[in-house]
Design a protein around this motif. Structure first.
Motif, mmCIF file in Angstrom:
data_model
loop_
_atom_site.group_PDB
_atom_site.id
_atom_site.type_symbol
_atom_site.label_atom_id
_atom_site.label_comp_id
_atom_site.label_asym_id
_atom_site.label_seq_id
_atom_site.Cartn_x
_atom_site.Cartn_y
_atom_site.Cartn_z
ATOM 1 N N LEU A 46 0.831 -1.207 0.000
ATOM 2 C CA LEU A 46 0.000 0.000 0.000
ATOM 3 C C LEU A 46 0.863 1.252 0.000
ATOM 4 O O LEU A 46 2.012 1.229 0.451
ATOM 5 N N GLU A 47 0.274 2.340 -0.449
ATOM 6 C CA GLU A 47 0.909 3.649 -0.320
ATOM 7 C C GLU A 47 0.896 4.043 1.162
ATOM 8 O O GLU A 47 0.079 3.544 1.937
ATOM 9 N N PRO A 48 1.773 4.939 1.594
ATOM 10 C CA PRO A 48 1.737 5.422 2.977
ATOM 11 C C PRO A 48 0.358 5.998 3.310
ATOM 12 O O PRO A 48 -0.326 6.548 2.446
ATOM 13 N N VAL A 49 -0.049 5.863 4.568
ATOM 14 C CA VAL A 49 -1.362 6.302 5.029
ATOM 15 C C VAL A 49 -1.182 7.496 5.965
ATOM 16 O O VAL A 49 -0.405 7.426 6.924
ATOM 17 N N GLU A 50 -1.897 8.582 5.685
ATOM 18 C CA GLU A 50 -1.844 9.756 6.555
ATOM 19 C C GLU A 50 -2.990 9.670 7.559
ATOM 20 O O GLU A 50 -4.135 9.438 7.179
ATOM 21 N N VAL A 51 -2.670 9.829 8.846
ATOM 22 C CA VAL A 51 -3.671 9.743 9.912
ATOM 23 C C VAL A 51 -3.485 10.901 10.884
ATOM 24 O O VAL A 51 -2.420 11.505 10.949
ATOM 25 N N TYR A 52 -4.543 11.186 11.636
ATOM 26 C CA TYR A 52 -4.422 12.146 12.722
ATOM 27 C C TYR A 52 -3.754 11.468 13.909
ATOM 28 O O TYR A 52 -3.808 10.240 14.051
ATOM 29 N N GLU A 53 -3.141 12.260 14.748
ATOM 30 C CA GLU A 53 -2.476 11.704 15.924
ATOM 31 C C GLU A 53 -3.455 10.869 16.742
ATOM 32 O O GLU A 53 -4.646 11.137 16.763
ATOM 33 N N GLY A 54 -2.930 9.828 17.374
ATOM 34 C CA GLY A 54 -3.767 8.973 18.192
ATOM 35 C C GLY A 54 -3.297 7.532 18.149
ATOM 36 O O GLY A 54 -2.250 7.214 17.597
ATOM 37 N N LYS A 55 -4.105 6.669 18.720
ATOM 38 C CA LYS A 55 -3.784 5.255 18.803
ATOM 39 C C LYS A 55 -4.671 4.498 17.816
ATOM 40 O O LYS A 55 -5.879 4.710 17.782
ATOM 41 N N TYR A 56 -4.070 3.606 17.041
ATOM 42 C CA TYR A 56 -4.776 2.877 15.984
ATOM 43 C C TYR A 56 -4.543 1.383 16.125
ATOM 44 O O TYR A 56 -3.428 0.941 16.422
ATOM 45 N N LEU A 57 -5.593 0.606 15.863
ATOM 46 C CA LEU A 57 -5.490 -0.852 15.884
ATOM 47 C C LEU A 57 -5.295 -1.349 14.454
ATOM 48 O O LEU A 57 -6.144 -1.157 13.592
ATOM 49 N N LEU A 58 -4.138 -1.968 14.218
ATOM 50 C CA LEU A 58 -3.824 -2.538 12.908
ATOM 51 C C LEU A 58 -4.205 -4.012 12.925
ATOM 52 O O LEU A 58 -3.802 -4.752 13.818
ATOM 53 N N LYS A 59 -5.013 -4.424 11.937
ATOM 54 C CA LYS A 59 -5.380 -5.832 11.780
ATOM 55 C C LYS A 59 -4.836 -6.323 10.447
ATOM 56 O O LYS A 59 -4.964 -5.638 9.425
ATOM 57 N N VAL A 60 -4.224 -7.505 10.483
ATOM 58 C CA VAL A 60 -3.635 -8.093 9.288
ATOM 59 C C VAL A 60 -4.207 -9.495 9.106
ATOM 60 O O VAL A 60 -4.239 -10.276 10.063
ATOM 61 N N LYS A 61 -4.654 -9.785 7.886
ATOM 62 C CA LYS A 61 -5.090 -11.146 7.539
ATOM 63 C C LYS A 61 -4.226 -11.590 6.374
ATOM 64 O O LYS A 61 -4.145 -10.892 5.347
ATOM 65 N N TYR A 62 -3.570 -12.746 6.556
ATOM 66 C CA TYR A 62 -2.660 -13.221 5.522
ATOM 67 C C TYR A 62 -2.542 -14.736 5.590
ATOM 68 O O TYR A 62 -2.222 -15.285 6.644
ATOM 69 N N ASP A 63 -2.813 -15.395 4.485
ATOM 70 C CA ASP A 63 -2.615 -16.835 4.353
ATOM 71 C C ASP A 63 -3.264 -17.613 5.506
ATOM 72 O O ASP A 63 -2.642 -18.471 6.125
ATOM 73 N N GLY A 64 -4.532 -17.257 5.849
ATOM 74 C CA GLY A 64 -5.256 -17.955 6.903
ATOM 75 C C GLY A 64 -4.878 -17.540 8.318
ATOM 76 O O GLY A 64 -5.363 -18.104 9.288
ATOM 77 N N MET A 65 -3.984 -16.561 8.447
ATOM 78 C CA MET A 65 -3.547 -16.088 9.769
ATOM 79 C C MET A 65 -4.145 -14.719 10.051
ATOM 80 O O MET A 65 -4.376 -13.925 9.134
ATOM 81 N N ASN A 66 -4.391 -14.443 11.322
ATOM 82 C CA ASN A 66 -4.876 -13.137 11.777
ATOM 83 C C ASN A 66 -3.882 -12.580 12.783
ATOM 84 O O ASN A 66 -3.381 -13.311 13.639
ATOM 85 N N TRP A 67 -3.673 -11.302 12.700
ATOM 86 C CA TRP A 67 -2.663 -10.676 13.536
ATOM 87 C C TRP A 67 -3.092 -9.247 13.837
ATOM 88 O O TRP A 67 -3.629 -8.564 12.945
ATOM 89 N N THR A 68 -2.913 -8.770 15.072
ATOM 90 C CA THR A 68 -3.277 -7.396 15.437
ATOM 91 C C THR A 68 -2.180 -6.766 16.288
ATOM 92 O O THR A 68 -1.443 -7.459 16.983
ATOM 93 N N ASP A 69 -2.106 -5.450 16.234
ATOM 94 C CA ASP A 69 -1.180 -4.703 17.081
ATOM 95 C C ASP A 69 -1.625 -3.243 17.103
ATOM 96 O O ASP A 69 -2.311 -2.775 16.202
ATOM 97 N N TRP A 70 -1.222 -2.532 18.150
ATOM 98 C CA TRP A 70 -1.539 -1.110 18.283
ATOM 99 C C TRP A 70 -0.391 -0.270 17.741
ATOM 100 O O TRP A 70 0.769 -0.599 17.956
ATOM 101 N N ILE A 71 -0.738 0.824 17.072
ATOM 102 C CA ILE A 71 0.242 1.787 16.588
ATOM 103 C C ILE A 71 -0.099 3.131 17.220
ATOM 104 O O ILE A 71 -1.234 3.591 17.141
ATOM 105 N N ASN A 72 0.888 3.757 17.849
ATOM 106 C CA ASN A 72 0.700 5.082 18.435
ATOM 107 C C ASN A 72 1.253 6.111 17.461
ATOM 108 O O ASN A 72 2.467 6.187 17.247
ATOM 109 N N ALA A 73 0.379 6.886 16.845
ATOM 110 C CA ALA A 73 0.774 7.878 15.852
ATOM 111 C C ALA A 73 0.965 9.226 16.526
ATOM 112 O O ALA A 73 0.001 9.920 16.821
ATOM 113 N N GLU A 74 2.212 9.577 16.762
ATOM 114 C CA GLU A 74 2.521 10.878 17.345
ATOM 115 C C GLU A 74 2.577 11.908 16.225
ATOM 116 O O GLU A 74 2.979 11.596 15.106
#
Length: 90
Positions: A46-74
């Motif tokens: 993907l192209e870079p994503v512009e977001v407002y400051e804050g905390k974001y939950l990233l969810k990834v689905k790939y090859d039958g797997m699910n994965w999540t993590d938090w990103i703190n956008a300062e």
């Protein structure tokens, strides 16, 4: 951002709140489906994503797997995030 104001009767208060922006670059395996909070970003790469400051939950689905993590956008930062599919769960 939280603010509390006490304004007296017949009083007036004007304030400006400005939210900073960040850029998130997500490096994930090609074809991985990416979601940031409830927003579907699409499949990697993907192209870079512009977001407002804050905390974001990233969810990834790939090859039958699910994965999540938090990103703190300062504000004012470029954040490079590498998805490690070894940490994913089937």
């Amino acid at each position: 951002v939280y603010r509390t104001y006490r304004i007296r009767a017949a009083g007036e208060h004007i304030d400006t709140v400005v939210f900073g922006k960040s850029t998130i670059v997500i490096n994930a395996p090609e074809g991985a489906m990416l979601t940031l909070n409830q927003r579907v970003l699409g499949k990697a790469p993907l192209e870079p994503v512009e977001v407002y400051e804050g905390k974001y939950l990233l969810k990834v689905k790939y090859d039958g797997m699910n994965w999540t993590d938090w990103i703190n956008a300062e504000p004012g930062r470029k954040i490079e995030y590498n998805v490690n599919v070894k940490d994913a769960k089937k």
